[in-house]
Design a protein around this motif. Structure first.
Motif, PDB file in Angstrom:
ATOM      1  N   ARG A  68       0.727  -1.019   0.041  1.00  0.00           N
ATOM      2  CA  ARG A  68      -0.035  -0.060  -0.107  1.00  0.00           C
ATOM      3  C   ARG A  68       0.844   1.376   0.041  1.00  0.00           C
ATOM      4  O   ARG A  68       1.964   1.300   0.574  1.00  0.00           O
ATOM      5  N   TRP A  69       0.411   2.245  -0.678  1.00  0.00           N
ATOM      6  CA  TRP A  69       0.906   3.397  -0.736  1.00  0.00           C
ATOM      7  C   TRP A  69       0.190   4.691  -0.806  1.00  0.00           C
ATOM      8  O   TRP A  69      -1.027   4.640  -1.163  1.00  0.00           O
ATOM      9  N   ASP A  70       0.621   5.972  -0.424  1.00  0.00           N
ATOM     10  CA  ASP A  70       0.274   7.024  -0.716  1.00  0.00           C
ATOM     11  C   ASP A  70       1.228   8.149  -0.983  1.00  0.00           C
ATOM     12  O   ASP A  70       2.393   7.815  -0.915  1.00  0.00           O
ATOM     13  N   SER A  71       0.667   9.342  -1.559  1.00  0.00           N
ATOM     14  CA  SER A  71       1.630  10.275  -1.973  1.00  0.00           C
ATOM     15  C   SER A  71       0.950  11.729  -2.177  1.00  0.00           C
ATOM     16  O   SER A  71      -0.412  11.680  -2.555  1.00  0.00           O
ATOM     17  N   ASP A  72       1.477  12.767  -1.970  1.00  0.00           N
ATOM     18  CA  ASP A  72       1.226  14.035  -2.261  1.00  0.00           C
ATOM     19  C   ASP A  72       2.443  14.790  -2.647  1.00  0.00           C
ATOM     20  O   ASP A  72       3.003  15.389  -1.761  1.00  0.00           O
ATOM     21  N   ILE A  73       2.369  15.228  -3.940  1.00  0.00           N
ATOM     22  CA  ILE A  73       3.324  15.833  -4.628  1.00  0.00           C
ATOM     23  C   ILE A  73       2.889  17.419  -5.142  1.00  0.00           C
ATOM     24  O   ILE A  73       2.442  17.498  -6.141  1.00  0.00           O
ATOM     25  N   PRO A  74       2.832  18.283  -4.219  1.00  0.00           N
ATOM     26  CA  PRO A  74       2.676  19.831  -4.611  1.00  0.00           C
ATOM     27  C   PRO A  74       3.188  20.273  -5.815  1.00  0.00           C
ATOM     28  O   PRO A  74       2.590  20.960  -6.601  1.00  0.00           O
TER      29      PRO A  74
END
Length: 797
Positions: free
Chosen positions: A742-748
């Motif tokens: 499982r993964w998540d990301s937030d790359i503005p």
């Protein structure tokens, strides 16, 4: 100047203790020829009184006792779980050397509450000067398991079945060896290779995180070496293993056979294994993109019916021409036939009434043939010269059909066909020399040359028309030349030292189908290594080490290719990928059976896999990217607990802290993360040759380039019954269904958020039956190791 430096270096290693003492030495083993560590060796006089001279055996069971006494004496050996040993009396004079050879201790048996228990206290986790060794011979869960299963629960090692990769101490550049020999297989193929090999014959796993100079400099995380069992008898033996498992209404079968033959001059080994895996897979991917004028949320779900069949064939032959000359070869054959039929559903916020249904049919064929050969000549017991030649032929063919049906106001269909063919050849030539140049100084040096030829043909067709943007041919021509020199010495009974220097020059040329250079590099680097071991006393050991490593781009990471998630995103290669360099500093401390290891690593131009990037046409690609730098501090602590005589508990805890920094034209990263991994193994002896094992592991959140891998864990239970020739094993694997990727990301910087999961390992029940025949104390002589690298990575969806 060079001669003066060499003379100074050698002389600096030559100061060691010398006085008029007698030396008593030997090796302490148990019935299975395994060395017994940390046994107490006492010197007794003629009246049976203890003298002041005593010592303990090292991690491999060897001991050396120094004394100034003269007269008649005997030695007494005491180790928990074994019967006390006393030798016959012998005479001691000054400067006398007495070698007892191997001393076999008998296990001490006793009865507890009508349950027969054989006491056995083996050190499962020990540190040598340049590696950590994890014993597997008392691990009942290896029966019926694959070598990949064993690696998956090894402390400090993370096996990612979804991305087909292996990492160690937070770094992904891992080389895997079997009996000291590296396969040239791509890492993706190697993962499946290990998954098809039975672990019943595995003796130990060695984690070499700061490799010495005689190892290839490739791989920033170091080496994992899997040692197979061997025992010192002539004759023949073998085993046959059959297994069947169930998970998610599908089956997984494994079959393997092993045969060994030893005579006075001939040593032969044959292994074959078959894995037939029908376990399904499912996934969900979500992303929110604000790169365009119209923000879009995409939800992508798929389910796969899989059929993977893996064949492994391994044959080795060694012939002793004389006491000085021997030659041998090994042949490895491998095939992996993977077929899948997947249905995915793609939903878009910008088209709420328009859903894409994608049917994917894939045939993925991997085949390889590798031959390793060598000849060695021993001038004497201390001087040796050897020559090795290795050759690998590898084929990969991967056609994928996509049928995309869009529902909405009007029904439409698109047909895509992706083809990828990746044959390559690798040849390696090695010359190694070993000698003892001073009383306590060993010297080794060598030359190595590796030549690689690789072709990657990738094409995309839509309605039988070529799509030029995703069609390409890449041809690679690469050579790696290396030279090394290494010294190791023992200053005295307490201090050991090893150091070396390696130089590698790499020439890489990648061209397209008309001969234009996509990559043209020529670079050379020095790779020093140094190790210092200090034995404070019989209970305390300290090791310090340093090594510099390189992680070269995998061939197929350089070559363009495409694998679609949907019509707006997919995976590609990156021809601009650069090698990364890592400095590793490590300290290890042991107190009795408690081990602590800590490492600090600085890596520049980190190669992050599956990093996001938007192309000018708005297509989102996930591809390998060089990230500026990463600093990692990691530590492993291991300690056993024995609540009662029939219950052994082993704790392994890995902690790592990482700081990742990156600046690019699309986004900036400055990320910190602390990660912890727990392993706990409960071995319970039930008596009557029944054993129960409960194994659990947990991993907290960790960095994956621009992404975060979310926590995951696994709980397994193993029940085993042994008879004279049969071993019956029942395994319950991942019983809590918690081993998700499982993964998540937030790359503005690129206005991208994503999260999701992929599940290839549903809960399973496995029954395994192993039959052993012949002389089970037979020793299998291995073909000489070759320390080669495996840089080709085939992307597998």
């Amino acid at each position: 100047m060079l001669k003066k430096f060499f003379l100074f270096y050698v002389l600096s290693l030559s100061f060691f203790n010398s006085n008029s003492q007698s030396i008593i030495s030997g090796k302490i083993i148990e019935n299975s020829d395994i060395g017994i560590p940390y046994a107490d060796i006492l010197l007794l006089d003629e009246q049976g009184n203890w003298t002041n001279d005593r010592t303990s055996s090292d991690e491999n069971g060897y001991f050396k006792l120094s004394t100034n006494e003269t007269g008649k004496f005997k030695i007494s050996i005491i180790s928990i779980g074994f019967e006390k040993y006393e030798s016959d009396f012998f005479s001691l004079t000054l400067d006398k050397a007495i070698d007892f050879g191997t001393i076999n201790l008998e296990q001490e048996s006793f009865e507890l509450n009508d349950v027969d228990v054989t006491a056995k206290r083996k050190i499962a986790y020990k540190r040598e000067i340049d590696r950590t060794v994890i014993d597997l011979e008392t691990d009942s869960s290896t029966s019926g398991a694959s070598l990949l299963d064993v690696l998956e629960r090894t402390p400090g090692v993370i096996v990612d079945r979804q991305s087909q990769s292996i990492s160690m101490l937070g770094k992904s550049g891992v080389n895997v060896m079997i009996n000291g020999k590296i396969s040239y297989m791509p890492i993706n193929a190697l993962v499946q290779y290990l998954n098809g090999m039975n672990a019943d014959n595995a003796k130990s796993i060695e984690l070499i995180t700061t490799p010495p100079a005689n190892f290839d400099a490739e791989g920033n995380a170091g080496f994992i070496n899997i040692e197979l069992k061997k025992n010192p008898q002539e004759g023949y033996n073998g085993n046959l293993t059959l297994g069947n498992g169930f998970g998610d209404d599908r089956t997984i079968q494994n079959t393997s056979t092993n045969f060994n033959l030893n005579s006075n001059s001939i040593h032969m080994t044959f292994n074959y294994s078959l894995l037939n895996n029908l376990l399904p897979a499912n996934a969900e991917l979500n992303r929110s993109s604000y790169e365009t004028d119209f923000p879009e949320d995409v939800k992508y779900t798929w389910n796969r019916d899989n059929h993977r069949q893996v064949h492994n064939l391994r044959y080795s032959f060694v012939y002793d021409f004389s006491e000085k000359t021997e030659a041998g070869f090994s042949i490895t054959g491998y095939s992996n036939n993977y077929k899948t039929n997947a249905m995915s559903i793609n939903e878009y916020s910008t088209r709420p009434n328009d859903i894409d249904f994608m049917n994917l049919t894939e045939d993925n064929y991997w085949k390889s043939f590798q031959i390793d050969s060598y000849i060695s000549y021993k001038f004497n017991d201390e001087k040796k010269l050897s020559f090795d030649f290795n050759y690998l032929k590898y084929l990969n063919d991967q056609p994928i059909n996509y049928l995309i049906t869009s529902s909405g106001n009007s029904l439409s269909q698109r047909n895509l066909l992706s083809k990828k063919n990746s044959p390559f050849d690798i040849k390696a030539y090695m010359l190694d020399f070993e000698d003892k140049i001073l009383k306590n100084v060993n010297f080794s040096a060598g030359l190595k040359f590796i030549k690689s030829d690789f072709t990657n043909e990738n094409s995309l067709f839509e309605e039988n028309q070529t799509v030029d943007f995703f069609t390409s041919t890449s041809v690679l021509d690469e050579s790696v030349s290396a030279v090394y020199a290494q010294f190791d010495t023992k200053f005295n009974e307490n201090i050991t030292f090893k150091s070396g220097i390696r130089f590698e020059n790499t020439q890489t040329l990648v061209t397209d189908q008309i001969g234009n250079a996509l990559v043209d590099r020529n670079y050379g680097n020095f790779f020093p290594s140094i190790f210092l071991g200090y034995k404070l006393n019989d209970k305390n050991n300290l090791n310090l080490s340093f090594s510099k490593r390189i992680n070269r781009p995998a061939f197929t990471d350089l070559a363009p290719f495409v694998l679609f998630f949907d019509l707006d995103s997919g995976i590609q290669g990156n021809t601009s990928l650069q090698p990364s360099f890592t400095d590793n500093f490590q300290i290890d401390y042991r107190f009795n059976s408690i081990s602590i290891s800590a490492q600090y690593a600085i890596e520049n131009d980190v190669m992050g896999r599956f990093q996001p990037k938007f192309l000018e046409n708005g297509f989102l690609i996930l591809r390998p990217e060089n990230l500026d730098s990463q600093k990692t501090v990691s530590a492993i602590i291991n300690f056993p607990v024995y609540p009662v005589n029939w219950w052994d508990i082993r704790f392994f805890t890995t902690y790592s802290y990482s700081n990742l920094v990156h600046n690019s034209d699309q986004y900036t990263l400055d990320r910190n993360n602390s990660n912890i991994r727990f392993n706990i193994n409960n071995d319970i002896t039930l008596g009557k040759d029944y054993t129960l094992q409960i194994f659990g592991t947990y991993r907290s959140r960790q960095l994956f380039g621009a992404y975060d891998l979310l926590p995951a864990g696994m709980l397994n239970i193993t029940f085993q019954k042994k008879t004279d020739n049969f071993i019956y094993t029942l395994n319950a694997v991942n019983i809590l269904d918690s081993n998700y990727f499982r993964w998540d990301s937030d790359i503005p910087g690129i206005n991208l958020e994503s999260f999701g999961y992929i599940d290839f390992t549903p809960p399973q029940i496995k029954l395994n039956i192993a039959y052993n025949f012949g002389n089970q104390n037979l020793k299998s002589k291995k073909v000489k190791a070759s320390d080669q690298t495996k840089r080709i990575q085939i992307q597998d969806d």
